[in-house]
Design a protein around this motif. Sequence first.
Motif, PDB file in Angstrom:
ATOM      1  N   SER A   1       0.739  -1.405  -0.228  1.00 21.70           N
ATOM      2  CA  SER A   1       0.488   0.052  -0.116  1.00 21.70           C
ATOM      3  C   SER A   1       0.381   1.135  -0.407  1.00 21.70           C
ATOM      4  O   SER A   1       0.441   2.116  -0.362  1.00 21.70           O
ATOM      5  CB  SER A   1      -1.282   0.360   1.106  1.00 21.70           C
ATOM      6  OG  SER A   1      -0.240   0.066   2.186  1.00 21.70           O
ATOM      7  N   GLY A   2       2.144   0.765   0.462  1.00 23.28           N
ATOM      8  CA  GLY A   2       2.715   2.455   0.565  1.00 23.28           C
ATOM      9  C   GLY A   2       3.729   2.482  -0.452  1.00 23.28           C
ATOM     10  O   GLY A   2       4.247   4.229  -1.442  1.00 23.28           O
ATOM     11  N   ARG A   3       3.910   1.773  -1.310  1.00 18.49           N
ATOM     12  CA  ARG A   3       3.966   1.839  -2.935  1.00 18.49           C
ATOM     13  C   ARG A   3       3.229   2.130  -3.723  1.00 18.49           C
ATOM     14  O   ARG A   3       4.073   3.391  -4.272  1.00 18.49           O
ATOM     15  CB  ARG A   3       4.443   0.647  -3.139  1.00 18.49           C
ATOM     16  CG  ARG A   3       5.527   0.909  -4.621  1.00 18.49           C
ATOM     17  CD  ARG A   3       6.314  -0.325  -5.162  1.00 18.49           C
ATOM     18  NE  ARG A   3       6.269  -1.617  -4.206  1.00 18.49           N
ATOM     19  CZ  ARG A   3       6.944  -2.672  -4.522  1.00 18.49           C
ATOM     20  NH1 ARG A   3       6.858  -3.351  -4.884  1.00 18.49           N
ATOM     21  NH2 ARG A   3       8.045  -3.257  -2.969  1.00 18.49           N
TER      22      ARG A   3
ATOM     23  N   ALA B   1       2.638   5.986  -2.580  1.00 14.92           N
ATOM     24  CA  ALA B   1       3.930   6.546  -3.783  1.00 14.92           C
ATOM     25  C   ALA B   1       3.842   7.317  -5.112  1.00 14.92           C
ATOM     26  O   ALA B   1       4.029   8.119  -5.189  1.00 14.92           O
ATOM     27  CB  ALA B   1       5.163   5.993  -3.146  1.00 14.92           C
ATOM     28  N   LEU B   2       3.677   5.816  -6.095  1.00 11.89           N
ATOM     29  CA  LEU B   2       3.075   5.817  -7.095  1.00 11.89           C
ATOM     30  C   LEU B   2       2.157   7.033  -7.424  1.00 11.89           C
ATOM     31  O   LEU B   2       2.502   7.599  -8.442  1.00 11.89           O
ATOM     32  CB  LEU B   2       2.600   4.278  -7.674  1.00 11.89           C
ATOM     33  CG  LEU B   2       2.400   3.986  -8.999  1.00 11.89           C
ATOM     34  CD1 LEU B   2       3.707   4.004  -9.739  1.00 11.89           C
ATOM     35  CD2 LEU B   2       2.164   2.917  -9.097  1.00 11.89           C
ATOM     36  N   ARG B   3       1.163   7.124  -6.673  1.00 12.30           N
ATOM     37  CA  ARG B   3      -0.336   7.405  -7.161  1.00 12.30           C
ATOM     38  C   ARG B   3       0.198   9.477  -6.287  1.00 12.30           C
ATOM     39  O   ARG B   3      -0.078  10.143  -7.313  1.00 12.30           O
ATOM     40  CB  ARG B   3      -1.356   8.121  -5.651  1.00 12.30           C
ATOM     41  CG  ARG B   3      -2.747   8.502  -5.966  1.00 12.30           C
ATOM     42  CD  ARG B   3      -3.410   7.746  -5.456  1.00 12.30           C
ATOM     43  NE  ARG B   3      -3.887   7.591  -3.882  1.00 12.30           N
ATOM     44  CZ  ARG B   3      -3.807   6.820  -2.986  1.00 12.30           C
ATOM     45  NH1 ARG B   3      -4.037   5.774  -3.950  1.00 12.30           N
ATOM     46  NH2 ARG B   3      -3.580   6.844  -1.874  1.00 12.30           N
ATOM     47  N   ALA B   4       0.821   9.395  -5.990  1.00 16.88           N
ATOM     48  CA  ALA B   4       1.620  10.768  -5.296  1.00 16.88           C
ATOM     49  C   ALA B   4       2.567  11.323  -6.497  1.00 16.88           C
ATOM     50  O   ALA B   4       2.312  12.719  -6.328  1.00 16.88           O
ATOM     51  CB  ALA B   4       2.489  10.616  -4.557  1.00 16.88           C
TER      52      ALA B   4
END
Length: 223
Positions: A2-4, A7-10
């Motif tokens: 979920s962290g990755r 980060a991708l969405r950001a």
Amino acid sequence: RSGRAAALRARMEERLLGARFRYLNQQLYTGSSRDAARLFRDDPAAFHLYHRGFERQVQRWPERPVQRIVRYLRRRPASLVVADFGCGDCTLAASVKNQVHCFDLVPLSPRVTVCDMAKVPLAAEAVDVAVFCLALMGTNLQEILAEANRVLKLGGTLLVAEVASRFEDTRAFLRAMTQLGFKTVSKDLSSSYFYVLEFTKTGPARPGPAPGLRLRPCLYKRR
């Protein structure tokens, strides 16, 4: 995971913001001040997005041009009345004791009067200092600067801080300013990021074109 994904969405949002900022920026520099007023009247959220993108560009600079103008005004009498053309979030007004008329296309602050920079709601010869801090946009530069001349008292000060790379011929620009009724008092061209020019109003703008009054559009590259 979920962290990755976050980060991708950001990163995607960042890229989108950058693309939208560059698009809006191009509109502002390649259209007239009237077009800009219409653009943001129809889509006020776009201005907030533009301002965010703009702030991120300027944060990379060693010094903010508005701070130079704040320092200049603090050395002068607080009784001087100021007109801030393209005031953004009113940093200038918040930093000095002077009465500051704040003009921009969208009210980022309650102090802002929304208008086209070529038609501000001020009487002739109403102010002592007119300021354009990274705000000389639009293809109708001559009209905008003639408006600054109109609202300035005779002997009043015009301060221009503008991105250095926009000046293709600084000498021709300064010559054109004399035709608009301004005499150059000082010019600081020492920064590779922005120039600061100080003029005094010598009389009304003379009619006819001022051919040297050209600034390149400030187009930001993709990062």
